[in-house]
Each structure stands twice: as C-alpha cells, then as structure tokens.
Design a protein around this motif. Structure first.
Motif, short mmCIF file in Angstrom:
data_model
loop_
_atom_site.label_atom_id
_atom_site.label_comp_id
_atom_site.label_asym_id
_atom_site.label_seq_id
_atom_site.Cartn_x
_atom_site.Cartn_y
_atom_site.Cartn_z
N SER A 53 0.78 -1.13 -0.06
CA SER A 53 -0.05 -0.13 -0.04
C SER A 53 0.86 1.35 -0.06
CB SER A 53 -1.00 -0.13 1.47
OG SER A 53 -1.63 1.22 1.46
N THR A 54 0.30 2.27 -0.56
CA THR A 54 1.04 3.56 -0.73
C THR A 54 0.42 4.42 0.21
OG1 THR A 54 -0.40 4.15 -2.51
CG2 THR A 54 1.81 3.25 -3.17
N ASN A 55 -0.52 4.11 0.77
CA ASN A 55 -1.30 5.04 1.74
C ASN A 55 -1.36 4.19 3.19
OD1 ASN A 55 -3.25 3.27 0.96
ND2 ASN A 55 -4.82 4.91 0.70
N PHE A 56 -0.48 3.40 3.55
CA PHE A 56 -0.57 2.86 4.83
C PHE A 56 -0.52 3.81 6.01
CE2 PHE A 56 1.32 0.41 8.18
CZ PHE A 56 0.62 -0.72 8.25
N GLN A 68 9.69 5.99 8.73
CA GLN A 68 9.62 6.12 7.35
C GLN A 68 8.23 6.25 6.91
OE1 GLN A 68 11.74 2.40 5.33
NE2 GLN A 68 10.25 2.69 3.77
N ASN A 69 8.10 7.26 6.35
CA ASN A 69 6.69 7.73 6.05
C ASN A 69 6.09 7.36 4.60
OD1 ASN A 69 7.93 9.71 4.82
ND2 ASN A 69 6.49 11.29 5.28
N THR A 70 6.97 6.90 3.81
CA THR A 70 6.50 6.27 2.43
C THR A 70 7.06 5.11 1.99
OG1 THR A 70 8.40 7.45 1.37
CG2 THR A 70 6.22 8.78 1.50
N ILE A 71 6.45 4.31 1.22
CA ILE A 71 6.81 2.75 0.87
C ILE A 71 8.05 3.21 -0.04
CG2 ILE A 71 5.44 2.95 -1.18
CD1 ILE A 71 4.85 -0.18 -0.27
N ALA A 72 8.89 2.32 0.25
CA ALA A 72 10.43 2.50 -0.44
C ALA A 72 10.60 1.73 -1.79
CB ALA A 72 11.43 2.38 0.51
N GLY A 73 9.73 0.30 -1.92
CA GLY A 73 9.98 -0.57 -2.68
C GLY A 73 8.64 -1.15 -3.41
N ASN A 74 8.53 -2.48 -3.55
CA ASN A 74 7.58 -2.99 -4.27
C ASN A 74 6.68 -3.38 -3.12
OD1 ASN A 74 9.19 -5.23 -3.76
ND2 ASN A 74 9.09 -5.67 -5.79
N SER A 75 7.34 -3.83 -2.01
CA SER A 75 6.51 -3.86 -0.75
C SER A 75 7.71 -3.82 0.29
CB SER A 75 6.20 -5.67 -0.57
OG SER A 75 7.18 -6.49 -0.54
N THR A 97 14.28 -0.61 -1.36
CA THR A 97 13.68 -0.74 -2.65
C THR A 97 13.31 -1.87 -3.49
OG1 THR A 97 15.88 -0.69 -3.59
CG2 THR A 97 15.01 1.36 -3.38
N SER A 98 13.24 -3.21 -2.54
CA SER A 98 12.86 -4.38 -3.03
C SER A 98 11.86 -5.00 -2.20
CB SER A 98 14.10 -5.09 -3.28
OG SER A 98 13.58 -6.44 -4.12
N GLN A 99 11.68 -6.19 -1.94
CA GLN A 99 10.81 -6.86 -0.92
C GLN A 99 11.23 -6.89 0.39
OE1 GLN A 99 9.87 -10.81 -2.13
NE2 GLN A 99 7.82 -10.81 -1.00
N ASP A 100 10.60 -6.52 1.18
CA ASP A 100 10.97 -6.58 2.96
C ASP A 100 9.50 -7.01 3.51
OD1 ASP A 100 13.44 -5.20 2.28
OD2 ASP A 100 12.23 -3.49 1.83
N VAL A 101 9.80 -7.99 4.27
CA VAL A 101 8.67 -8.77 5.08
C VAL A 101 9.00 -8.58 6.39
CG1 VAL A 101 7.45 -10.65 5.19
CG2 VAL A 101 8.17 -10.07 3.05
N PHE A 118 12.36 -10.86 6.37
CA PHE A 118 13.32 -11.12 5.20
C PHE A 118 13.28 -10.02 4.52
CE2 PHE A 118 12.73 -11.56 0.30
CZ PHE A 118 13.39 -12.27 0.19
N THR A 119 14.45 -9.60 3.82
CA THR A 119 14.70 -8.59 2.96
C THR A 119 15.33 -9.06 1.53
OG1 THR A 119 15.25 -6.32 2.53
CG2 THR A 119 16.74 -7.78 3.81
N ALA A 120 14.98 -8.33 0.76
CA ALA A 120 15.78 -8.37 -0.81
C ALA A 120 16.24 -7.40 -1.06
CB ALA A 120 14.80 -9.21 -1.80
N SER A 121 16.18 -6.37 -0.38
CA SER A 121 16.59 -5.10 -0.53
C SER A 121 18.44 -4.78 -0.43
CB SER A 121 16.12 -4.02 0.03
OG SER A 121 14.60 -3.87 -0.09
N THR A 122 18.91 -4.29 -1.24
CA THR A 122 20.34 -4.01 -0.79
C THR A 122 20.44 -2.81 -0.14
OG1 THR A 122 20.54 -2.95 -3.01
CG2 THR A 122 21.14 -5.28 -2.88
N ASN A 123 19.45 -2.11 0.08
CA ASN A 123 19.69 -0.73 0.75
C ASN A 123 18.51 -0.78 1.86
OD1 ASN A 123 17.41 -0.66 -0.57
ND2 ASN A 123 17.64 1.52 -1.04
N PHE A 124 18.42 -1.97 2.48
CA PHE A 124 17.52 -2.09 3.80
C PHE A 124 18.09 -1.14 4.72
CE2 PHE A 124 16.05 -4.41 7.62
CZ PHE A 124 14.68 -4.27 7.36
#
Length: 135
Positions: A53-56, A68-75, A97-101, A118-124
């Motif tokens: 969601s972009t409006n969480f 962090q007030n905005t989504i940075a990746g696809n999740s 900037t990638s998937q983070d759970v 879990f993260t797939a983000s290289t900039n977590f």
C-alpha cells in the motif's frame, strides 16, 4: 511459552498470529504467504507484516525513533504499535527498494521492539548499535 509458533517472553506477554494472508503470485520467489504477526505486552500491542500500500497509516512516534513515512520499494515491512484498547500509537514502513517482510515481533521489558523477517533490498535500513553487536 509459544503460541502459533511464536516464542513469547514470559511472564506478561502473549503472542498470536492473525489469519491475514498475502496473495501468492509469480514474484513470491519461493517464500510462502505469511500472516501478520502480533505481540501483546503491557502497555501495548505491536504488529508487523508487509504491505504494498502507498497509503498505509503511518504515525511518527517522535523522540528520534526510526520513521519511514512512504513505501520505498514494491513491498515494505511495517511495524505498528497500538494501546491495549486499539488506538494507534505509532506506525512505520520499514524497508528498502525491493521486497521486505516482517515475520515476527516481540518487545522486552524496556519496550524495545524486535522484528525478524526477510529482505531482498540491498539498501535495507540498518543502524550499527555499537558495542560489537551483530547487525
């Protein structure tokens, strides 16, 4: 004590898993859909999971805590805190900037919040706590 596969710090904590499922699609990359995780410990209830969601509903806790007030990746993972009556205290996206759970959440007696996932983000987003701690 463990409830629903989550380890809980005794004696005043209760952990539960909600039946909130994430849709499975070709981008799951082999991980199964995860329910959101919750931990209740006086004085509040804490939740983690992930959102696209972009409006969480975020709310800055202030005091220099991570926000962090905005989504940075696809999740992104989210971390939220509520009072025992359900009023939102604070909530943040947590990711790169990638998937983070976020898979599991707990707190300690000083109200520090601990999340695994879990993260797939290289900039977590990480922060070196010092003292030789692994991060």
């Amino acid at each position: 004590m463990a409830i629903g596969g989550l380890a809980c710090p005794p004696p005043d904590a209760l952990c539960i898993r909600a039946g909130l499922k994430c849709p499975r699609n070709e981008n799951d990359r082999g991980h199964r859909p995860q329910p959101a995780a919750f931990a209740a410990r006086r004085p509040g209830v804490y939740a983690t999971g992930f959102t696209t969601s972009t409006n969480f509903p975020t709310l800055n806790a202030g005091g220099g805590s991570y926000f962090q007030n905005t989504i940075a990746g696809n999740s992104d993972a989210f971390i939220s805190s509520f009072t025992m009556t359900g009023a939102q205290q604070w909530s943040t996206y947590y990711g790169g900037t990638s998937q983070d759970v976020g898979n599991s959440i707990t707190t300690d007696s000083s109200s520090n919040v601990y999340v695994t996932g879990f993260t797939a983000s290289t900039n977590f987003p990480t922060l070196n706590p010092g003292g030789g701690a692994y991060y």
